[in-house]
Design an enzyme around this catalytic site. Structure first.
Site, PDB file in Angstrom:
ATOM      1  N   ASP A   6       0.862  -1.170   0.000  1.00  0.00           N
ATOM      2  CA  ASP A   6       0.000   0.000   0.000  1.00  0.00           C
ATOM      3  C   ASP A   6       0.911   1.236   0.000  1.00  0.00           C
ATOM      4  O   ASP A   6       2.087   1.142   0.361  1.00  0.00           O
ATOM      5  CB  ASP A   6      -0.884  -0.065   1.249  1.00  0.00           C
ATOM      6  CG  ASP A   6      -1.650   1.219   1.502  1.00  0.00           C
ATOM      7  OD1 ASP A   6      -2.314   1.699   0.571  1.00  0.00           O
ATOM      8  OD2 ASP A   6      -1.560   1.743   2.623  1.00  0.00           O
TER       9      ASP A   6
ATOM     10  N   ASP B  57      -0.180   5.045   1.039  1.00  0.00           N
ATOM     11  CA  ASP B  57      -0.388   6.015   2.107  1.00  0.00           C
ATOM     12  C   ASP B  57      -0.258   5.385   3.482  1.00  0.00           C
ATOM     13  O   ASP B  57      -0.942   4.403   3.795  1.00  0.00           O
ATOM     14  CB  ASP B  57      -1.768   6.664   1.963  1.00  0.00           C
ATOM     15  CG  ASP B  57      -1.882   7.477   0.693  1.00  0.00           C
ATOM     16  OD1 ASP B  57      -1.539   8.660   0.721  1.00  0.00           O
ATOM     17  OD2 ASP B  57      -2.302   6.906  -0.337  1.00  0.00           O
TER      18      ASP B  57
END
Length: 285
Positions: free
Chosen positions: A82, A84
């Site tokens: 991922d 963020d």
């Protein structure tokens, strides 16, 4: 029962930590890997021992991982991450909203989505993006330049993964403006995320095309793993929010990185206090 070892790590790992976990796990030896990590050898790894070690480590602020003897990074084929709050230190949309003066409104929706309280990620993203309508596209560049930093250990993890022949995927519910820059900067194999519509130099408040939500992340990892011939046990996946859970569920090495409680409950591994390169200490070679 297969022989296992136990890796413990913390920025403040002490000899006392090592001794107490060694006693709990009935370790037959100890190898200090660095100032922040140690490998306990030939440990008990039944359910009761694992539960004891988990409770002790979480209380003491120590990360742990039980690993079968002989585990090597080169046995893995895919690393999926991922963006963020996992690869990078910020939630990009919150910081864009900060430039626009609506950070509190956007961040509240982000937090609820990350905790799993808003289950429709696509709807939550559309609501947040709508709050950015009319803002100059220059705000994206400002966030990338002034706010975005790689999380500790990112470059070390990526370099070691690449050296081991692992293919690297960045998959995000964020925006292509950031994922593409990171893909080029870090030499990642692929990056997938959402496209903000920009017209005449301004953010319109809309997202173009299908939104990369929890299911979208999982689909992209599945396709990437298939292209590179990776079985589940050859996949490392790392994330921190509820919309990462479907993707994490596809990986033999599912890693909650400084994650929300709902994510830690559903992953095999967690890095709560260590950097991203804490993964590297789990492997023998």
């Amino acid at each position: 029962m297969n022989t296992h070892y136990l890796v413990i790590q913390s920025p403040a790992l002490t000899s006392d930590h090592c001794e107490q976990v060694a006693a709990l796990s009935q370790a037959q030896g100890l190898l200090r890997l660095s100032a922040t990590a140690a490998r306990l050898l030939d440990v008990q790894h039944d359910d009761a021992t694992r539960a004891e070690v988990r409770a002790w480590c979480e209380n003491a602020g120590v990360d742990y991982a039980f690993m079968p003897k002989g585990s090597a990074l080169s046995q893995c084929k895919v690393l999926a991450m991922d963006m963020d709050s996992t690869l990078i230190n910020i939630e990009c949309i919150d910081e864009i909203a900060g430039v626009a003066g609506v950070k509190d409104k956007v961040a509240a929706i982000t937090e609820a989505a990350m905790r799993g309280e808003i289950t429709d990620f696509s709807e939550s993203l559309r609501r947040r993006v709508a709050l950015l309508a009319g803002q100059p596209a220059q705000a994206l560049e400002q966030v990338y330049r002034d706010k975005l930093r790689l999380n500790p250990g990112a470059e070390s993890l990526i370099a070691s993964a690449r050296d081991a022949g692992i293919r690297i995927l960045l998959v995000s519910g964020g925006f292509t403006f950031f994922t593409e820059r990171l893909r080029e900067r870090l030499g990642l194999d692929e990056a997938h995320s959402n496209t903000l519509e920009i017209v005449d130099g301004k953010i319109t408040g809309r997202v173009l095309g299908d939104i990369v939500d929890a299911a979208g992340k999982a689909q992209r990892l599945q396709a990437f793993a298939r292209r590179h011939g990776a079985a589940a046990e050859q996949i490392i996946a790392m994330g921190d929010g509820a919309n990462d859970l479907k993707m994490l569920g596809l990986a033999g090495y599912s890693v909650a990185y400084h994650a929300k409680p709902v994510v830690r409950e559903h992953t095999r591994f967690a890095l709560n206090v260590s950097g991203l390169d804490g993964v590297l200490n789990w492997f023998e070679h």
